[in-house]
Every structure is written in structure tokens, then in C-alpha cells.
Write an enzyme that holds these catalytic residues in place. Structure first.
Site, PDB file in Angstrom:
ATOM      1  N   ASP A 162       0.860  -1.174   0.000  1.00 33.09           N
ATOM      2  CA  ASP A 162       0.000   0.000   0.000  1.00 33.09           C
ATOM      3  C   ASP A 162       0.906   1.238   0.000  1.00 33.09           C
ATOM      4  O   ASP A 162       2.124   1.155   0.197  1.00 33.09           O
ATOM      5  CB  ASP A 162      -0.958  -0.021   1.204  1.00 33.09           C
ATOM      6  CG  ASP A 162      -2.188   0.864   0.981  1.00 33.09           C
ATOM      7  OD1 ASP A 162      -2.199   1.638   0.002  1.00 33.09           O
ATOM      8  OD2 ASP A 162      -3.140   0.784   1.780  1.00 33.09           O
TER       9      ASP A 162
HETATM   10  C1  NOJ Z   1      -4.032   3.876   0.294  1.00 34.04           C
HETATM   11  C2  NOJ Z   1      -5.226   3.026   0.594  1.00 34.04           C
HETATM   12  O1  NOJ Z   1      -5.058   2.363   1.823  1.00 34.04           O
HETATM   13  C3  NOJ Z   1      -5.511   1.982  -0.488  1.00 34.04           C
HETATM   14  O2  NOJ Z   1      -6.709   1.349  -0.173  1.00 34.04           O
HETATM   15  C4  NOJ Z   1      -5.542   2.629  -1.828  1.00 34.04           C
HETATM   16  O3  NOJ Z   1      -5.846   1.683  -2.815  1.00 34.04           O
HETATM   17  C5  NOJ Z   1      -4.177   3.260  -2.091  1.00 34.04           C
HETATM   18  N1  NOJ Z   1      -3.935   4.277  -1.082  1.00 34.04           N
HETATM   19  C6  NOJ Z   1      -4.048   3.863  -3.489  1.00 34.04           C
HETATM   20  O4  NOJ Z   1      -4.742   5.029  -3.571  1.00 34.04           O
END
Ligand code: NOJ
Length: 771
Positions: free
Chosen positions: A279
């Protein structure tokens, strides 16, 4: 906006101009020769997911040209994606295509209800169609990879990301998982209308302590197996091509470094053959979390866990080469990570040449997409209360007051994570009601009362009260703005923000019927406010078509058929509160319970009953999991079981008769729960195992039958091995988790192991994580 120009571009596929091997060959046979030709830098490049910040492409062109990028997040638009893909495929040495990732969470341009609301539909077809249409629209603009579905079971409505979750239940979450993956990926991953799905956030993110986002999670392994893992596994089982690591630290180990989760469970046991992406920044965060001392340590730990691709940060770019030189990471580890990424790209058909005839996509916001979004909003709206059949509104209603801060807020009704949705596309309840009123001779009076949900100013109250006075019925649209839920948007208080409670009190004090329509990203807490209203519709954030959907519901053209996917607490202090809890040794007893204000002064300690409850709130939630009313009434009778006794391993059926006892056609959601009365690991008081949605005309009956399988009667231990123990079970059927209608079942014989596809076992042999 990028869409305005994009909509006039021919909708064409991004496909390979030069294929590196024959498309008919198996994926492995195509990956290996390509891998063999790659330099180390090109391999490390495949592991990088870059985020494009802003509109300017120039800084990203050279890295794509030299093979330094594997995937792109947040491309500014379809034309820019096309340009980058063209460079990757025709100007980079090996022509390896890019993935274009984006958070297409509950719709692309046509926004569907938030995921929690889609789960409230209890209808896999609704969920699948939302994901399918999202994929079609997103692919038409070059997005071929979505960061969804989010499958984090959560029992904490304070957590802002509850809005993105499938709710509190592992079985409902698993059905949601399968439907969403099927919808995003379609029948074939290489179809021009499919997006690669990403099961996230692995694992247990929904248990963030205190509901504070990104927080630590402590989940005993048996609970991980029973509650948190099943939806992820269902998503993998449905063929999800990718998985995202979770931000949370799980039992002391930040998820992106967990060999237990990613190597042993995901790869070895679940046979996941896609790739894992970290992430946002989560590899560099390993340093902040206190697991890795520096970048090289973070890279070492995450490659060892099997994280293939790094989102945004460049820990791999910066440190892998040196770690390979030093022999800290073997070439085989790097090759393994790259192989899994290439394999997904091949399976997605990204290497294939342009087709002779470009695929023509339906336009964004196509009529059938809007219709599906409306249907989904109807299906996910939960009727919590309907005194004196206030809803649907009677023909005698001639003047309606449409009040509240959310009656006319397109940007709020589409909810969190609506990156490509526009408030301006949304049809608000006010607009739809006005439209309807025109043709029906209804009078609509509008006054928001409060400009936004958080406003404390009472400036607009007088106008709102005047409108309510002049109307036969008030429709009061309250709740939370979209910005109050979602990532990093947790709340410690769950009451209606701003002066909304006061507005409700003053409007209801007029003594005229008030229908409360709540738009929110989570369960809210209402205290006595709901008692003051005639009817309550919980609409969540229902998306682009909230207005037409709610108009149909309010005026009776459609029935709200949503059921709660999560328990609604009476107060924040009850959290966590969920239906599948265990019995205490001293369960709540309404006969001995003395509420706080009834305790006699000077009462001795022992006089109050020593049971599990709150002195000030008792024991029950505001609304139980599975609850929701409709516009008709049903009777469920003649509950019986084919065999009151079965041998462990055998199957039987539970039956009941459902009758529509009301005056109009309606849909019941009949739920099957079990309780295993005595087990080596104590079992929850109820566990959802199945449900049926049944539509019946007035007066009509239908016999329902539910099959009870050994898998449903079994439970996982801490290693994930599933056991079916002989003994007594209660099999419940009803319209919510609060049902008390049950038949007993006796299972004879001895304990058996049950093969169950979800969840699979966690390994009993633990790999030390950090060494
Ligand atoms: C952080 C988030 O936790 C995740 O769910 C998301 O897909 C990513 N950012 C990309 O934006």
C-alpha cells in the site's frame, strides 16, 4: 476535467504493438524467455508502481522508456495513459506493457452506493453488476487495474474505512468478495472490459484498535481464521489477480513483512498465483513503525515476505541492487517477484497486438449504467422504522417539505472514494422529487435548515420550520458529508454532526409526520431522535442515482430491500458490538437487569444481578445485524428439519413456510444462522450461514429449504483446520440476527475434519518473521 475531453476520444484498447511470443502459448512459456532477457535494472523496474502527481507527464517518460516502471497509479487521463503505454510497448527495450491502477471502489464515473451499502443489498447480483459496470467504464478510459474489493471485515463503525468494507460478517463478506471479483474481472481477465481486481488489505486491517485508522491490530489466530480471513480467501478463490498489503501491524508484525500471511498462507496454502502490491508508502513506513532500521532492511523484509510491487515509495529501486550485490537477497527472489507480475500482465492480454477493430465502449454514465446504479441504491437502502405505514407516502400527501443538509448535495451522496465521480452528475433527492412532483401535482417546499452536516449555525432553522409547518409530511435528509468517512476519517463520536439533532428535535416537535433519510458512510448513533420520527430510511451514501432511487422508495414505486450488514450500536461505548459474539458465563438477563436510573439509593452490590450488561444501556444494540423492514409483512411458520439427528459428515435440510401477509408484493431476506452449543473452542451465539431473498405477492406462500452441510456446521481452530464436533446445534431462521426461531439438530458420531475452501489453514509451522 479529464473526462470532458476523454469522452470525445475514440474508446480504444491499450494493447501491445509487438507481441513477445505467440499468444496461444501458455503464460509460463511466455514469461520465462522474457525474464531471461531482462537486465537486473529492468527487473527492478517491474517492481515499481509510480504515482503520477498532477498533469505533467514529462518527468515520467524517461523511466518508462528505460523499463524503470512496472505500473502507474493515478494517470492523469486516458490520453496520457495511451501515451505512456505506447512508450512502454514500443520504445522500451523489451516492450513490457504497463498496468494502470486506480481506486475504482464503487463505480468509476457512474457511482454506485458505497461498498458497505452494496453489502446491505445482500444481493450478489447487485454487487457484481456494480463492479462490472465500474470495470467497463474504467477500462474505457485506460484503467486496467482496480484497487478493490476491500474485504476488511470490521466491527467498529468509528473506523472511517467501514464505508469501504463489507461489514461485520465473514460469510456476507465472502459473498461480497466473490461477486465483486467476478464483476471486476468478468469472465476473462484478458477481455477488453475486465480490470484486474486487488483483494485488500491483507490482513485484518478492519480490527484497527479504537477504530483509529492505520492502527495496530491484535487478532488471535483463531479469530483471524474465523472472522477476518474468509472474505480475502473467497476473493482469491474467485481468481483475483492481485492482493494489496494492509497498513496495520498484525500481532506485532507490520503486514507487508509477514511471511506468515504472504508466503505461507497466500501462496502455499491458498495457491495464489497473482502478485502482491504494497500500500501507499507502506514499505518506508516500516521504519516509522519500528520494524526496519532503514531502507535496506525494509526492502529485505518485504521481498522476503513476497511483496512483488512497491506503491509510490522507492525502497526497492534504491536498495535492491546493493542487496543483490551483497547476496542478502538472491537473484532467485528477484526473479520470483518479477515472474508473478509478468504472468499477470500476460494473463491480462496486455502483450497482445492491437485488434483490427477497436472495442467500442458504452459512454460513461450510459443509461443502463445509471439504471443499475439506481437499482443498487434501492436494494441497499434499509428501512429502519415505518410507524403507521408512513411510507410509502399516501396519495393524500399533497405538500412535501424537503429539508436537511443532504437533500441536495450531489458531492456528498456519492460518498468516499468517488475519485472519478462528479457531484454534478449526481441526481439529488431534491431534484428527483421536484421532477416527480411536476408530473403528479405535488408541491415541494425546500429549505436545507443547515448548509452542511457539520454546521452549528441555526440561521436556516426558521425557514425549514416554516416549510415543515406548511407541508403534510417532512422528508428530512440528514447524515454525514462524504468527507467524514473513508481513509483516515475516523470519528470518536458517531452522533449526527453539527446542529442536526436540534433541527430534528425542532421539526418533529411540530407534531407532523417526519421521515428521516440518513445518508452516511457508517452506522450512526441517534439516541432518542429516531423515536421522534415516523419513519427512517438508512440510505448510506447511495451514489449518483440516490435521488431517483429514494424518490421511488418514498413514493412507493419501489420497496427498500436492504438489510444491515453491520450492527448499529446505541452508543459509542458499546463498540465493539456484533451479533456473532460468544456467550459469557453470565449472559445478560432481562429479568434481573436493573437500569441505572432505577437502582435504589443504597442498594447493596449483590442486589443488582451479576450479569454482562451496561447499567446505562443494557445489552442490546440499536438495530441488529440483518435487520431491515419492507413495505409488506411476512410470516415465517412451520420451521422444521428433515433429520433431527444426523451423523457427522451428513447433510440435512431445514424448511419453513414464508407467507406475504401484507397488502403489497414485497421481498423478504430470510437468514439462516447456526449455533453449536458445546465445542472445544466455544462458538458464537449465532453464525450466519446462508440466506434467501424471496419476492412474494400478497397472500402468497412459499416453502423455503436450506441445505445444511458439514462445512457449515464446522469451525476453524487457530491453525485453520476445520472440525465438526458431535453434539447439539440450534438452527435459526428469521429476518435478522435477532431471530429466536430455531430447531434443534443433534450430530452424532465422532469429531471429523472438514475440508473447506474458505478459510484454509494457517500453517502450524511458524516462520520467524523478522530474522
Ligand atoms: C491507500 C489506501 O489504503 C488503499 O486502499 C488505496 O488503494 C491506495 N492508497 C491507493 O490510492
Amino acid at each position: 476535467m479529464m473526462h470532458d475531453t476523454a469522452r470525445f476520444l475514440p474508446a480504444i484498447l491499450f494493447v501491445a504493438l509487438a507481441s513477445v511470443a505467440d499468444a496461444k502459448e501458455p503464460v509460463d512459456a511466455r514469461v520465462e524467455p522474457l525474464l531471461a532477457r531482462m537486465t537486473r535494472a529492468e527487473k527492478i523496474g517491474q517492481l515499481q508502481l509510480i504515482n503520477i502527481d498532477g498533469k505533467e507527464l514529462e518527468p515520467y517518460l524517461a523511466p518508462v522508456r528505460t523499463g524503470g516502471v512496472g505500473a502507474v497509479l493515478n494517470s492523469p487521463g486516458p490520453e496520457e495513459s495511451r501515451q505512456l503505454q505506447h512508450i512502454a510497448k514500443t520504445e522500451s527495450r523489451l516492450g513490457i506493457p504497463l498496468l494502470f491502477g486506480r481506486d475504482v471502489i464503487h463505480g468509476y464515473r457512474t457511482i454506485f452506493p458505497i461498498p458497505l451499502a452494496l453489502a446491505a443489498s445482500w444481493d450478489p447480483q447487485v454487487m457484481e453488476s456494480a463492479a462490472r459496470i465500474s470495470a467497463i467504464e474504467a477500462r474505457s478510459e485506460g484503467v486496467n487495474w482496480t484497487f478493490a474489493p476491500m474485504l476488511d471485515v470490521t466491527r467498529d463503525p468509528r473506523w472511517g474505512r467501514v464505508a469501504e468494507s463489507p461489514g461485520e460478517d465473514p460469510h456476507l463478506g465472502s459473498v461480497f468478495a466473490r461477486a465483486m471479483v467476478r464483476g471486476f474481472q468478468g469472465d476473462r481477465l484478458d477481455s477488453p472490459t475486465s480490470m484486474a481486481a486487488c483483494v485488500k488489505h491483507f490482513a485484518g486491517y478492519g480490527a484497527s484498535e479504537g477504530g483509529r485508522d492505520y492502527n495496530t491490530t491484535w487478532i488471535p489466530e483463531q479469530q483471524l481464521q474465523e472472522v477476518y480471513l474468509p472474505p480475502y480467501q473467497a476473493g482469491i478463490g474467485a481468481g483475483a489477480a492481485t492482493v494489496m498489503t494492509a497498513f496495520n501491524n498484525l500481532n506485532g508484525i507490520p503486514c507487508p513483512t509477514s511471511t506468515l500471511l504472504f508466503r505461507d498462507l497466500l501462496r502455499e496454502q491458498w495457491k495464489f498465483d497473482g502478485f502482491v502490491v504494497s500500500d501507499w508508502n507502506s514499505l518506508s513506513q516500516l521504519i516509522t513503525e519500528g520494524l526496519a532500521a532503514d531502507g535496506p532492511a525494509a526492502a529485505k523484509l518485504s521481498t522476503r515476505a513476497g511483496v512483488n510491487m512497491e506503491m509510490v515509495t522507492e525502497i526497492y529501486q534504491d536498495h535492491l541492487a546493493a542487496l543483490l550485490d551483497a547476496g542478502t537477497i538472491g537473484t532467485d527472489v528477484l526473479d520470483g517477484l518479477v515472474r508473478e507480475i509478468l504472468s499477470v500482465k500476460f494473463r491480462m492480454g496486455l502483450f497482445e497486438p492491437l485488434p483490427g477493430k477497436p472495442y467500442i465502449y458504452p459512454p460513461l454514465l450510459a443509461a443502463e449504467h445509471l439504471e443499475a446504479a439506481k437499482k443498487a441504491a434501492i436494494a441497499s437502502t434499509v428501512l429502519l422504522k415505518n410507524e403507521n405505514t408512513t411510507l410509502p407516502l399516501a396519495d393524500s400527501v399533497k405538500t412535501i417539505a424537503v429539508l436537511g443538509p443532504l437533500a441536495d448535495s450531489g458531492a456528498d451522496q456519492i460518498g468516499t472514494w468517488s475519485m472519478d465521480g462528479l457531484g454534478a452528475d449526481a441526481v439529488t433527492p431534491l431534484a428527483a422529487l421536484r421532477d416527480f412532483a411536476k408530473s403528479k401535482g405535488l408541491k415541494v417546499l425546500h429549505a436545507p435548515g443547515l448548509a452542511i452536516s457539520r454546521t452549528r449555525s441555526r440561521e436556516g432553522f426558521a425557514e425549514a420550520l416554516a416549510a415543515a409547518r406548511a407541508a403534510d409530511v417532512t422528508l428530512l435528509f440528514v447524515g454525514e458529508e462524504a468527507i467524514l468517512s473513508g481513509e483516515a476519517h475516523s470519528r470518536a463520536n458517531l452522533d449526527l454532526p453539527g446542529a442536526q439533532p436540534e433541527l430534528i428535535r425542532e421539526i418533529t416537535a411540530l407534531g407532523k409526520p417526519v421521515v428521516l433519510i440518513v445518508m452516511a458512510g457508517r452506522p450512526l448513533v441517534f439516541g432518542d431522535l429516531l423515536d421522534r420520527t415516523a419513519a427512517v430510511l438508512y440510505a448510506w451514501h447511495p451514489g449518483t442515482m440516490a435521488g431517483p432511487a429514494l424518490t421511488d422508495i418514498l413514493l412507493g414505486a419501489a420497496e427498500p430491500t436492504g438489510r444491515l450488514p453491520i450492527t448499529f450500536p446505541k452508543a459509542v461505548g458499546q463498540i465493539p458490538i456484533y451479533y456473532a459474539h460468544r456467550n459469557t458465563g453470565r449472559p445478560f438477563n432481562s429479568a434481573t437487569y436493573v437500569a441505572m436510573d432505577k437502582i435504589p439509593v443504597g442498594a447493596p452490590q449483590s442486589s443488582l444481578g451479576n450479569e454482562s450488561h451496561y447499567l446505562d444501556l443494557g445489552h442490546d444494540p440499536a438495530f441488529p445485524f440483518g435487520f431491515g423492514l419492507g413495505y409488506t409483512t411476512f410470516d415465517l411458520t412451520a420451521l422444521k428439519i428433515d433429520d433431527a439427528e444426523i451423523k457427522a459428515g451428513a447433510t440435512t435440510k431445514v424448511r419453513a413456510t414464508l407467507q406475504n401477509t401484507g397488502a403489497r408484493r414485497g421481498t423478504a431476506v430470510i437468514q439462516l444462522y447456526i449455533r453449536d452449543r458445546v465445542a472445544d473452542i466455544t462458538r458464537p451465539l449465532k453464525e450466519l450461514k446462508d440466506w434467501k431473498r424471496v419476492a412474494l405477492d400478497p397472500g402468497k406462500s412459499q416453502e423455503l429449504s436450506f441445505e445444511l452441510t458439514p462445512a457449515q456446521l464446522s469451525y476453524p481452530d487457530a491453525t485453520g483446520a476445520r472440525h465438526l464436533e458431535p453434539g447439539m446445534f440450534d438452527i435459526f431462521i428469521g429476518t435478522s440476527s435477532a431471530t429466536t426461531e430455531s430447531v434443534p439438530l443433534t450430530v452424532t458420531g465422532s469429531t471429523i475434519s472438514v475440508n473447506f475452501t474458505a478459510p484454509a489453514a494457517l500453517p502450524s509451522k511458524r516462520v520467524p518473521n523478522n530474522k
